[in-house]
Design a protein around this motif. Sequence first.
Motif, PDB file in Angstrom:
ATOM      1  N   GLN A 166       0.820  -1.207   0.000  1.00 50.92           N
ATOM      2  CA  GLN A 166       0.000   0.000   0.000  1.00 50.92           C
ATOM      3  C   GLN A 166       0.856   1.259   0.000  1.00 50.92           C
ATOM      4  O   GLN A 166       1.992   1.255   0.484  1.00 50.92           O
ATOM      5  CB  GLN A 166      -0.935  -0.011   1.216  1.00 50.92           C
ATOM      6  CG  GLN A 166      -1.964  -1.141   1.166  1.00 50.92           C
ATOM      7  CD  GLN A 166      -2.816  -1.176   2.420  1.00 50.92           C
ATOM      8  OE1 GLN A 166      -2.327  -1.443   3.506  1.00 50.92           O
ATOM      9  NE2 GLN A 166      -4.106  -0.903   2.260  1.00 50.92           N
ATOM     10  N   GLU A 167       0.306   2.330  -0.525  1.00 55.79           N
ATOM     11  CA  GLU A 167       1.046   3.587  -0.648  1.00 55.79           C
ATOM     12  C   GLU A 167       1.565   4.085   0.696  1.00 55.79           C
ATOM     13  O   GLU A 167       2.700   4.537   0.810  1.00 55.79           O
ATOM     14  CB  GLU A 167       0.163   4.657  -1.291  1.00 55.79           C
ATOM     15  CG  GLU A 167      -0.007   4.501  -2.789  1.00 55.79           C
ATOM     16  CD  GLU A 167      -0.753   5.681  -3.402  1.00 55.79           C
ATOM     17  OE1 GLU A 167      -1.002   6.671  -2.666  1.00 55.79           O
ATOM     18  OE2 GLU A 167      -1.087   5.624  -4.601  1.00 55.79           O
ATOM     19  N   VAL A 170       4.986   3.092   2.203  1.00 57.10           N
ATOM     20  CA  VAL A 170       6.243   3.586   1.638  1.00 57.10           C
ATOM     21  C   VAL A 170       6.640   4.842   2.403  1.00 57.10           C
ATOM     22  O   VAL A 170       5.911   5.830   2.414  1.00 57.10           O
ATOM     23  CB  VAL A 170       6.100   3.900   0.134  1.00 57.10           C
ATOM     24  CG1 VAL A 170       7.422   4.426  -0.419  1.00 57.10           C
ATOM     25  CG2 VAL A 170       5.649   2.662  -0.639  1.00 57.10           C
ATOM     26  N   ILE A 177      10.209   0.610   3.197  1.00 59.01           N
ATOM     27  CA  ILE A 177       8.826   0.185   3.004  1.00 59.01           C
ATOM     28  C   ILE A 177       8.493  -0.834   4.086  1.00 59.01           C
ATOM     29  O   ILE A 177       9.360  -1.581   4.547  1.00 59.01           O
ATOM     30  CB  ILE A 177       8.575  -0.433   1.604  1.00 59.01           C
ATOM     31  CG1 ILE A 177       9.441  -1.674   1.382  1.00 59.01           C
ATOM     32  CG2 ILE A 177       8.784   0.579   0.510  1.00 59.01           C
ATOM     33  CD1 ILE A 177       9.084  -2.458   0.129  1.00 59.01           C
ATOM     34  N   ILE A 199       9.069   5.513  -7.147  1.00 60.91           N
ATOM     35  CA  ILE A 199       7.741   5.276  -6.571  1.00 60.91           C
ATOM     36  C   ILE A 199       6.948   6.575  -6.520  1.00 60.91           C
ATOM     37  O   ILE A 199       5.757   6.615  -6.853  1.00 60.91           O
ATOM     38  CB  ILE A 199       7.866   4.642  -5.170  1.00 60.91           C
ATOM     39  CG1 ILE A 199       8.409   3.214  -5.299  1.00 60.91           C
ATOM     40  CG2 ILE A 199       6.524   4.631  -4.451  1.00 60.91           C
ATOM     41  CD1 ILE A 199       8.736   2.548  -3.980  1.00 60.91           C
ATOM     42  N   ASN A 200       7.606   7.666  -6.137  1.00 63.44           N
ATOM     43  CA  ASN A 200       6.928   8.978  -6.105  1.00 63.44           C
ATOM     44  C   ASN A 200       6.448   9.380  -7.489  1.00 63.44           C
ATOM     45  O   ASN A 200       5.304   9.841  -7.661  1.00 63.44           O
ATOM     46  CB  ASN A 200       7.898  10.049  -5.574  1.00 63.44           C
ATOM     47  CG  ASN A 200       7.905  10.111  -4.065  1.00 63.44           C
ATOM     48  OD1 ASN A 200       7.000   9.596  -3.407  1.00 63.44           O
ATOM     49  ND2 ASN A 200       8.936  10.710  -3.499  1.00 63.44           N
ATOM     50  N   TYR A 202       5.820   7.438  -9.980  1.00 64.78           N
ATOM     51  CA  TYR A 202       4.755   6.522 -10.405  1.00 64.78           C
ATOM     52  C   TYR A 202       3.409   6.919  -9.801  1.00 64.78           C
ATOM     53  O   TYR A 202       2.386   6.921 -10.505  1.00 64.78           O
ATOM     54  CB  TYR A 202       5.112   5.090 -10.008  1.00 64.78           C
ATOM     55  CG  TYR A 202       3.983   4.115 -10.226  1.00 64.78           C
ATOM     56  CD1 TYR A 202       3.713   3.599 -11.497  1.00 64.78           C
ATOM     57  CD2 TYR A 202       3.152   3.721  -9.176  1.00 64.78           C
ATOM     58  CE1 TYR A 202       2.661   2.722 -11.712  1.00 64.78           C
ATOM     59  CE2 TYR A 202       2.103   2.839  -9.384  1.00 64.78           C
ATOM     60  CZ  TYR A 202       1.860   2.348 -10.644  1.00 64.78           C
ATOM     61  OH  TYR A 202       0.806   1.489 -10.845  1.00 64.78           O
ATOM     62  N   THR A 203       3.385   7.251  -8.506  1.00 68.67           N
ATOM     63  CA  THR A 203       2.113   7.610  -7.871  1.00 68.67           C
ATOM     64  C   THR A 203       1.527   8.884  -8.489  1.00 68.67           C
ATOM     65  O   THR A 203       0.309   9.013  -8.634  1.00 68.67           O
ATOM     66  CB  THR A 203       2.285   7.791  -6.349  1.00 68.67           C
ATOM     67  OG1 THR A 203       3.333   8.724  -6.081  1.00 68.67           O
ATOM     68  CG2 THR A 203       2.628   6.466  -5.681  1.00 68.67           C
ATOM     69  N   LYS A 206       0.141   7.851 -11.891  1.00 70.95           N
ATOM     70  CA  LYS A 206      -1.080   7.059 -11.711  1.00 70.95           C
ATOM     71  C   LYS A 206      -2.290   7.985 -11.607  1.00 70.95           C
ATOM     72  O   LYS A 206      -3.340   7.731 -12.216  1.00 70.95           O
ATOM     73  CB  LYS A 206      -0.942   6.203 -10.447  1.00 70.95           C
ATOM     74  CG  LYS A 206      -2.141   5.347 -10.127  1.00 70.95           C
ATOM     75  CD  LYS A 206      -1.824   4.329  -9.018  1.00 70.95           C
ATOM     76  CE  LYS A 206      -1.397   4.980  -7.738  1.00 70.95           C
ATOM     77  NZ  LYS A 206      -1.176   3.999  -6.659  1.00 70.95           N
ATOM     78  N   LEU A 218      -0.531   0.537  -3.971  1.00 68.56           N
ATOM     79  CA  LEU A 218       0.579   1.195  -4.659  1.00 68.56           C
ATOM     80  C   LEU A 218       0.562   0.900  -6.158  1.00 68.56           C
ATOM     81  O   LEU A 218       0.455   1.809  -6.972  1.00 68.56           O
ATOM     82  CB  LEU A 218       1.922   0.759  -4.057  1.00 68.56           C
ATOM     83  CG  LEU A 218       3.156   1.345  -4.760  1.00 68.56           C
ATOM     84  CD1 LEU A 218       3.155   2.869  -4.676  1.00 68.56           C
ATOM     85  CD2 LEU A 218       4.443   0.770  -4.175  1.00 68.56           C
ATOM     86  N   ARG A 227      -6.239  -3.402  -8.539  1.00 72.03           N
ATOM     87  CA  ARG A 227      -5.076  -4.055  -7.939  1.00 72.03           C
ATOM     88  C   ARG A 227      -4.537  -5.135  -8.881  1.00 72.03           C
ATOM     89  O   ARG A 227      -5.291  -5.835  -9.543  1.00 72.03           O
ATOM     90  CB  ARG A 227      -5.496  -4.695  -6.610  1.00 72.03           C
ATOM     91  CG  ARG A 227      -4.353  -5.346  -5.840  1.00 72.03           C
ATOM     92  CD  ARG A 227      -4.883  -6.273  -4.755  1.00 72.03           C
ATOM     93  NE  ARG A 227      -5.824  -5.625  -3.866  1.00 72.03           N
ATOM     94  CZ  ARG A 227      -5.492  -4.965  -2.761  1.00 72.03           C
ATOM     95  NH1 ARG A 227      -4.219  -4.866  -2.423  1.00 72.03           N
ATOM     96  NH2 ARG A 227      -6.429  -4.403  -2.012  1.00 72.03           N
TER      97      ARG A 227
END
Length: 309
Positions: A166-167, A170, A177, A199-200, A202-203, A206, A218, A227
């Motif tokens: 999950q976001e 992180v 994580i 990851i930042n 990507y979010t 998204k 995530l 998911r």
Amino acid sequence: MNEELYSLAGRFISYLELEKRYSGHTCTAYRNDLFQFIDFITLNYGSTPVGDLTHVMIRSWLARLMEDTMTAKSVNRKISTLKSFFKFCLRQELIKQSPMIKVVAPKISRRLPGFIEEKGMRALEDNRSPADLQIFTDDFEGITHRLIFEIFYQTGIRLSELIYLQEFRVDNGNLSIKVMGKGGKERVIPISPALGAQINAYTDLKRSNLEVFERGVLLVHPHSGKRLYPKYVYLIVHKYLTDHQITTLKKKSPHVLRHTFATHLANNGADLNAVKELLGHSSLAATQVYTHTTIEQLKKVYKQAHPKA
């Protein structure tokens, strides 16, 4: 039909689900093993009460399984199921002694885990195949696929752990994580600044690329926003490793990336206890399989450096 044993098996599975908080997949495996055992007992010994079950009966079942060419690893899993079941019966004071104390598990010929060479992982990281072709596309789908590989390789987490990551777990401030592993056990895994930045990014992508997506999760499917599911991730990993000739391994699964993570750590001098904690293993015995690669590295150094090699 042995109603007592089936009822006890049901209570045991409920205990695993509600108190031990085992996953649905694990509980299903336990249930199948127990029901298979009870079916055999009923067929061969009638409606035997749990207190009358003996090690001889259990051995006869295990012998039948091995006659049917079941592997030692699978037989050992069934032995583990029975040990847990009879331990439960002991706590419930339904038996005075577990019949499993006289049951010996067959030896397993341990297979060495397959892993990807460092040059193969560098090709994925650099996004250039051995044939000097771009591996991942620059669109949201390609970025999603690339991040799947990066998280697997840089953290060593399991497929199920990746899917349920999950976001909020992180922590970019501490570059780590939190992963919920087997048996509901949580562990903290460090990540690199580069992976934190990926990851930042990507979010943010998204939210700009998908109008609807599953909140909190995530990694999501690049088109549906739902998911990820195991088969999808498996096919993605297999496709990239095959199409871009990253490895010659026959097995090209997400778990190979977990083996690769652990093997590369061991080869580069990581303490085995640290590798154990990162992988979420309950005992060091499960982690010791990765020492084989370190020994191979030592042999290579010896052959290159010793005048008598």
